[in-house]
Enzyme design. Structure first.
Site, PDB file in Angstrom:
ATOM      1  N   TYR A  37      16.723  -5.658   5.549  1.00 60.17           N
ATOM      2  CA  TYR A  37      16.175  -4.274   5.575  1.00 60.17           C
ATOM      3  C   TYR A  37      16.872  -3.178   5.070  1.00 60.17           C
ATOM      4  CZ  TYR A  37      12.571  -6.199   8.700  1.00 60.17           C
ATOM      5  OH  TYR A  37      11.278  -6.998   9.231  1.00 60.17           O
ATOM      6  N   HIS A 191       5.611   2.006  13.070  1.00 54.09           N
ATOM      7  CA  HIS A 191       6.788   1.080  12.880  1.00 54.09           C
ATOM      8  C   HIS A 191       7.405   0.281  14.056  1.00 54.09           C
ATOM      9  CE1 HIS A 191       7.505   3.375   8.960  1.00 54.09           C
ATOM     10  NE2 HIS A 191       7.132   1.914   8.469  1.00 54.09           N
ATOM     11  N   ARG A 221       9.407   2.711  -3.504  1.00 63.25           N
ATOM     12  CA  ARG A 221      10.642   1.608  -3.010  1.00 63.25           C
ATOM     13  C   ARG A 221       9.744   0.454  -3.077  1.00 63.25           C
ATOM     14  NH1 ARG A 221       9.281   0.083   2.573  1.00 63.25           N
ATOM     15  NH2 ARG A 221      11.075  -1.290   2.771  1.00 63.25           N
ATOM     16  N   ASN A 223       8.246  -2.940  -0.914  1.00 57.48           N
ATOM     17  CA  ASN A 223       8.135  -4.058   0.062  1.00 57.48           C
ATOM     18  C   ASN A 223       7.613  -5.531  -0.153  1.00 57.48           C
ATOM     19  OD1 ASN A 223       8.631  -4.574   2.939  1.00 57.48           O
ATOM     20  ND2 ASN A 223       6.555  -3.940   3.397  1.00 57.48           N
ATOM     21  N   GLU A 263       4.335  -4.962  -2.134  1.00 57.05           N
ATOM     22  CA  GLU A 263       3.915  -3.456  -2.270  1.00 57.05           C
ATOM     23  C   GLU A 263       4.842  -2.781  -2.958  1.00 57.05           C
ATOM     24  OE1 GLU A 263       3.948  -2.802   1.757  1.00 57.05           O
ATOM     25  OE2 GLU A 263       2.192  -3.961   2.371  1.00 57.05           O
ATOM     26  N   TYR A 314       7.866 -11.954  11.442  1.00 54.41           N
ATOM     27  CA  TYR A 314       7.008 -10.689  11.422  1.00 54.41           C
ATOM     28  C   TYR A 314       6.313 -10.859   9.902  1.00 54.41           C
ATOM     29  CZ  TYR A 314       6.429  -5.951  10.581  1.00 54.41           C
ATOM     30  OH  TYR A 314       5.811  -4.753  10.467  1.00 54.41           O
ATOM     31  N   LYS A 315       7.021 -11.390   8.971  1.00 56.96           N
ATOM     32  CA  LYS A 315       6.279 -11.319   7.893  1.00 56.96           C
ATOM     33  C   LYS A 315       5.051 -12.515   7.453  1.00 56.96           C
ATOM     34  CE  LYS A 315       9.849  -8.730   5.042  1.00 56.96           C
ATOM     35  NZ  LYS A 315       8.871  -7.531   4.573  1.00 56.96           N
TER      36      LYS A 315
END
Lengths: 345, 310
Positions: A37, A191, A221, A223, A263, A314-315
């Site tokens: 991150y 978040h 950005r 993601n 994204e 998490y992903k």
């Protein structure tokens, strides 16, 4: 420039497909061979491929909007706007209509006579006249109206108390989060589930940056997540429909069924409301299409092989990481990869 | 990222306050904005380039022109004097994009606006915006003498002239507001502190009180800073801020509000042999004591050596 629009599905038979042009312009998100991150924001100032236009329209446009309409018909709570956000909705409608009519004049037109506006969306066969700032002259609220015609999820964030609040949104292609659950939450609250980033201080710095995004100076950005099947509606509310598909992935079908989902997020200061618009434009590519670009194949193998387990969890691809890495390994000869995200020509 | 604007009208409103109407050279429409926004006006005063923020007082939906009201500062550093004395109709000024650090809370059921002197300016733009939305608001405007009061005040303004014995009764005012009221204060620091103090004593939640102070960078004794990355020294004279001195020296430093409120100009201090005078509203008391950070736009230094990460 003419776009040939696909007739495809993002559910049931999953007939979604990327043309060679779509593959070449795909926003591969990794500029180096490992991932952690970061506050990877940059000014939004045009660029190549998907970065060029303010609201990118591609071959999936019509089919994506059709899929959105299906999701909304089944679950209207995917689009919500708290009462104080109507002015922001108009700001956002103006931003999208002006941007798309300027960037794609063959597809969209906007004529304005004072506050009497006429909007034409030729791909979707829409032509509507309405009075700007008068919601009674549109079939839906302004944000609802225009986001039914714009690819990508949209969050419209109220700015107050040195924080951002998710007080409006159209969310039908999300990576497993719920607008209905999050609506009204602030930046830190929504978040909360993200591992590690809080300790790294990523969110404090990101929030400071976003609070200071100014009119006329948008930011962006990238993601990413992983999805099984080219499914847009991967919401908590419909988890039973898509969650179990993870168990259908095999060594034989992983190239076709496993998708990288990227994204392209942009951030726009809205003028009248001082709110922040946050489009989340989703691009899907199957692993077997992705590996047609050798640099991406090598790099994705290395990123996913070395990704820490809590990020994998998490992903959402923990169950299949071994299969995915094994598949990609055959495309990684260990050769060096060039810096940056674009494929080598 | 500033753009040139023509001064199309210069109108004295009171002995101390003059309104400037600005339009784009080719008459192209200006961006709409949100009430409470300001623009930073660049003024070339001989060799000195000044940048001062001024609240936009025109209707936010007006795209033919912007308007600012400028009060002549008592012992300012020259920006307001320059505008009053040297700028004429037809001249060009450069302005940045509208930036809003004092926006309306559109969730409020009622907006209570408390203005002290030139602090009325952000409210002059917010009121047309609220009126258009059918919002409920009340403006209380405190001035010293009747000559100080702006003409053509919004309908319903409560005018308090202190020399005439009519002072704002803040506690009484705060005690009779409906639930859901948002309070906005703009004016001298002591007015802001007074209202905040009364509000706290009455149990108002802090988030219900918003304030904007027109903090011009204070003057002070001259000093020198050392820039570690560029390995040079920059002298800061008495009537220039540290940020302005750096800009004059060709150093690029980030900034936004230029009034010590937003934190954009926060810079790392690598070595501090002396005392930093923190004039900002951003750093915590701990951060101020540690002297590891400085807000370039308003803070100053006294001592043997200050080394910045620039």
């Amino acid at each position: 420039m003419t776009i040939r629009f696909n007739d495809e599905t993002f559910r049931d038979d999953y007939s979604f497909h990327n043309s060679p042009e779509a593959i070449a312009r795909f926003p591969f998100p990794f500029p180096e061979d490992s991932y952690m991150y970061s506050v990877n924001m940059e000014p939004r100032r045009g660029g190549r491929g998907v970065f060029e236009k303010r609201f990118d329209v591609d071959e999936h446009y019509i089919s994506e909007m059709r899929d959105r309409a299906i999701t909304l018909a089944r679950d209207p709570l995917r689009c919500q706007s708290l009462p104080h956000m109507e002015l922001a909705g108009w700001d956002f409608l103006e931003l999208i209509m002006v941007s798309k009519s300027e960037d794609y004049p063959e597809l969209f037109s906007l004529t304005r006579d004072g506050d009497r506006w006429t909007w034409e969306n030729r791909p979707l066969g829409i032509k509507d006249s309405f009075t700007f700032l008068d919601a009674s002259t549109l079939p839906y609220g302004p944000m609802d109206y225009i986001t039914r015609q714009t690819q990508g999820d949209m969050a419209v964030l109220d700015q107050r108390e040195e924080n951002l609040w998710m007080d409006a949104g159209m969310v039908t292609s999300q990576a497993d989060w719920s607008l209905d659950f999050d609506v009204g939450m602030n930046f830190y609250e929504w978040h909360a589930p993200v591992p590690r980033a809080h300790e790294l201080g990523v969110f404090q710095r990101a929030l400071t940056f976003l609070l200071n995004v100014q009119q006329g100076a948008p930011a962006r950005r990238l993601n990413w997540t992983m999805t099984v099947n080219p499914r847009l509606d991967t919401a908590p509310e419909t988890y039973p429909e898509w969650g179990p598909s993870k168990r259908d992935v095999t060594a034989q079908n992983v190239g076709a069924k496993q998708f990288l989902r990227v994204e392209l997020q942009t951030f726009w200061r809205l003028p009248r409301s001082n709110a922040l618009a946050f489009p989340i434009r989703c691009y899907l590519i199957s692993l077997q299409d992705l590996v047609s670009q050798p640099k991406w194949a090598r790099r994705l193998h290395r990123v996913l092989r070395d990704l820490p387990q809590d990020l994998v969890d998490y992903k959402g691809f923990a169950v299949n990481r071994p299969l995915i890495v094994e598949y990609l390994r055959q495309f990684d000869d260990g050769a060096p990869t060039s810096a940056g995200i674009f494929p080598d020509l | 990222m500033s753009q040139p604007m023509i001064v199309v009208e210069k109108t004295p409103l009171t002995p101390r306050v003059t309104r400037f109407r600005l339009a784009r050279p080719e008459g192209k429409p200006l961006p709409v904005f949100s009430g409470g926004a300001h623009v930073v006006v660049e003024m070339q005063d001989g060799a000195a380039l000044r940048r001062n923020p001024y609240s936009l007082v025109s209707d936010p939906f007006e795209t033919r022109f912007y308007e600012i009201n400028v009060a002549r500062a008592e012992d300012g550093r020259g920006g307001s004097a320059f505008l009053h004395d040297r700028v004429q109709e037809g001249d060009t000024l450069r302005i940045g994009a509208p930036t809003n650090l004092f926006g309306l809370n559109l969730r409020a059921s009622h907006h209570l606006m408390i203005a002290g002197g030139i602090g009325i300016t952000p409210f002059l733009a917010q009121i047309p915006q609220l009126a258009r939305m059918g919002g409920s608001f009340a403006l209380h405007y405190a001035v010293k003498t009747s000559a100080d009061a702006l003409p053509d005040l919004p309908e319903g303004t409560h005018l308090h002239i202190s020399d005439a014995g009519s002072r704002m009764e803040i506690a009484a005012l705060l005690q009779r507001q409906p639930i859901g009221t948002q309070v906005y204060i703009c004016g001298p620091e002591r007015l802001i502190a007074s209202v905040r103090g009364e509000a706290q004593a009455l149990g108002w939640p802090p988030s219900a009180i918003l304030s904007e102070a027109f903090t011009a960078p204070p003057s002070g004794a001259p000093f020198t800073v050392h820039l570690a990355r560029s390995n040079r020294a920059v002298h800061v004279p008495a009537h220039q801020s540290l940020l302005e001195a750096l800009e004059d020296a060709g150093v690029t430093a980030p900034w936004l509000c230029r009034g010590g409120a937003c934190g954009q100009c926060e810079t790392r201090v690598l070595s501090c042999k002396g005392e930093i005078a923190h004039h900002d509203h951003v750093l915590t008391p701990d951060e101020r004591a540690q002297n590891h950070k400085i807000l370039l736009c308003v803070s100053r230094f006294a001592g043997a050596e200050l080394v910045l990460d620039l």
